[in-house]
Design a protein around this motif. Structure first.
Motif, PDB file in Angstrom:
ATOM      1  N   ASN A 101       0.868  -1.166   0.000  1.00 20.69           N
ATOM      2  CA  ASN A 101       0.000   0.000   0.000  1.00 20.69           C
ATOM      3  C   ASN A 101       0.912   1.225   0.000  1.00 20.69           C
ATOM      4  OD1 ASN A 101      -1.781   2.148   0.559  1.00 20.69           O
ATOM      5  ND2 ASN A 101      -3.204   0.766   1.602  1.00 20.69           N
ATOM      6  N   PRO A 116      -2.676   0.227  -7.089  1.00 18.34           N
ATOM      7  CA  PRO A 116      -3.278  -0.977  -6.500  1.00 18.34           C
ATOM      8  C   PRO A 116      -2.747  -1.208  -5.086  1.00 18.34           C
ATOM      9  CG  PRO A 116      -2.443  -1.416  -8.715  1.00 18.34           C
ATOM     10  CD  PRO A 116      -1.927  -0.074  -8.315  1.00 18.34           C
ATOM     11  N   VAL A 141      -7.007  -4.582  -4.458  1.00 17.68           N
ATOM     12  CA  VAL A 141      -7.876  -3.465  -4.847  1.00 17.68           C
ATOM     13  C   VAL A 141      -7.164  -2.687  -5.944  1.00 17.68           C
ATOM     14  CG1 VAL A 141      -9.047  -1.360  -4.113  1.00 17.68           C
ATOM     15  CG2 VAL A 141      -8.892  -3.304  -2.551  1.00 17.68           C
ATOM     16  N   LYS A 143      -6.490  -9.853  -0.657  1.00 23.02           N
ATOM     17  CA  LYS A 143      -7.427  -8.861  -1.160  1.00 23.02           C
ATOM     18  C   LYS A 143      -6.675  -7.857  -2.016  1.00 23.02           C
ATOM     19  CE  LYS A 143     -10.835  -5.415   0.344  1.00 23.02           C
ATOM     20  NZ  LYS A 143     -11.459  -4.764   1.526  1.00 23.02           N
ATOM     21  N   PRO A 172      -7.785   0.517  -8.259  1.00 19.65           N
ATOM     22  CA  PRO A 172      -8.625   1.666  -8.628  1.00 19.65           C
ATOM     23  C   PRO A 172      -8.709   1.791 -10.151  1.00 19.65           C
ATOM     24  CG  PRO A 172      -6.987   2.280  -6.975  1.00 19.65           C
ATOM     25  CD  PRO A 172      -6.603   0.934  -7.507  1.00 19.65           C
TER      26      PRO A 172
END
Length: 442
Positions: free
Chosen positions: A111, A278, A318, A316, A320
């Motif tokens: 992240n 991501p 993610v 997980k 965008p």
């Protein structure tokens, strides 16, 4: 009687203890301010608080573990349609009571926003350290200016005391001459009026001194009721005069603070961009589920309550895809902030250069004025001495004598003012050189 004497002795001891003066050198006044003034104290607390801000941001990169327990009562169970091959109609599913206990773990694997935030937190701590240093320098400058203002008034008070002493001596001489018929009453009256005016000016200076000392005490965070005194050698000319060499103003704390602020704005821009990257995290859950027709806690299968465990582990991701252009707009705003800071930095650099040149010019001019005023004091003193002798021998008028006394007092006050201007210019030069903390080491 003995008890009364003992009580009186204790009272006098306590009174004398309260009446003791605290002698303040400039260094001691600055040290006291740095330890007690709220601005300096809050700046140190900001540095300490930044340590906890780093811990807060670092926590986002560490595993997040939560335990959740719940219990639910379903007084009216939902019914569902049953296919015809199973008898048809409506049938209620589930149990009246349901309870879960779940432990969950989440760990950020990638992240960019979190990692950039950690760098920003560390830079913020450095920013607060520099800001604390700047705050200390501002406190030092204010205390030094106020300290010299108090000392100037004290010097002027000493000048007036000498003037009162001289004028009183002259009045006594005229009074003796008047009593012997060698002087006029108008001369005695004029001298008395002049003496009263000087005493009135002295009282005004005493009042001003009290206000200045109270302002200094407030500035350094000292109790207003504390009595303070000053050493005799405070108002001396140092070796700073006639500075011709140019100092590098890029070392000034103000510039360092702006540069560190620029680093924070750059990291802020990266953090905003990271919102479009991501992110990958590890998710894990483990828990128990209990259902039954009665309160499930502490119940057994024989009571119609059944417990079962469950768990899950997964990743997980993610990514965008489209956020309406908000990240791009925020990124451009962050870039504008960076460009504005660069403009501020250039302007501040120019201001620092200007302050340096002005301080060098001012202190050299102040030294010239100071030397001139010192010569004036010596000349005025010689003139006063000559006119006093001439007046005693009838070769000078009282007007000449009073004018000579006034000129001598004015010369002394002008010298004191020139000395103050020099010390204030000296502070500005030391500030322009980024070396205000030298005042603590003196």
């Amino acid at each position: 009687m003995n008890k009364f004497k003992l009580t009186l002795s204790l009272f006098l001891i306590g009174f004398l203890g309260l009446a003791q003066e605290t002698q303040l050198t400039l260094k001691e006044a600055i040290d006291y301010a740095l330890q007690n003034k709220s601005d300096a104290v809050k700046a140190r607390l900001e540095v300490e608080n930044s340590k906890y801000q780093i811990q807060e941001v670092r926590a986002n990169a560490l595993p997040q573990i939560n335990i959740v327990g719940d219990i639910t009562n379903n007084p009216l169970l939902q019914k569902m349609a049953v296919p015809e091959e199973f008898g048809g109609g409506m049938m209620a599913f589930g149990k009246e009571w349901q309870s879960t206990a779940t432990a969950s773990l989440s760990q950020q694997l990638f992240n960019q926003a979190v990692f950039t935030g950690l760098k920003a937190a560390k830079t913020t701590r450095e920013f607060y350290k520099i800001n604390a240093q700047l705050t200390e320098e501002q406190v030092i400058e204010k205390v030094a200016n106020s300290y010299y203002e108090v000392y100037k008034t004290k010097s002027q008070l000493k000048t007036l005391d000498k003037t009162i002493e001289n004028t009183t001596r002259v009045r006594d001489v005229i009074a003796n001459l008047y009593n012997t018929g060698l002087a006029k009453k108008i001369d005695l009256d004029r001298t008395t009026v002049s003496l009263n005016n000087i005493k009135s000016n002295r009282q005004q200076l005493v009042n001003a001194l009290v206000l200045q000392e109270n302002a200094l005490k407030y500035l350094i965070g000292m109790d207003i009721n504390t009595s303070i005194s000053f050493p005799e050698n405070t108002f001396e000319v140092s070796k700073t005069a006639f500075v011709d060499n140019y100092s590098d103003t890029s070392v000034r704390t103000e510039i360092q603070l702006l540069e560190k602020q620029g680093e924070l704005l750059a990291l802020n821009k990266k953090a905003i961009r990271a919102q479009g990257y991501p992110s990958l995290s590890l998710e894990a859950n483990f828990g128990y589920l209990g259902v039954g027709d009665q309160f499930p806690w502490f119940s057994k299968p024989i009571d119609g309550t059944y417990w079962t465990g469950f768990s899950s582990v997964g990743l997980k991701l993610v990514v965008p895809v489209f956020n309406g252009g908000s990240v791009r707009a925020k990124t451009r705003q962050a870039q504008i902030d960076i460009e504005k800071l660069e403009a501020d930095k250039k302007d501040t650099q120019l201001a620092m250069d200007l302050a340096m040149h002005n301080a060098e010019t001012q202190i050299n001019n102040s030294m010239i004025t100071l030397n001139t005023q010192k010569e004036n004091v010596n000349l005025a003193k010689e003139v006063l001495s000559d006119i006093e002798n001439n007046y005693k021998n009838g070769l000078a008028s009282l007007t000449d004598l009073l004018d000579a006394e006034t000129s001598y007092a004015d010369a002394q006050n002008s010298y004191t003012n020139a000395l103050l201007d020099y010390k204030l210019a000296e502070i500005q030069l030391i500030k322009a050189q980024g070396e205000l903390k030298k005042l603590i080491q003196e």
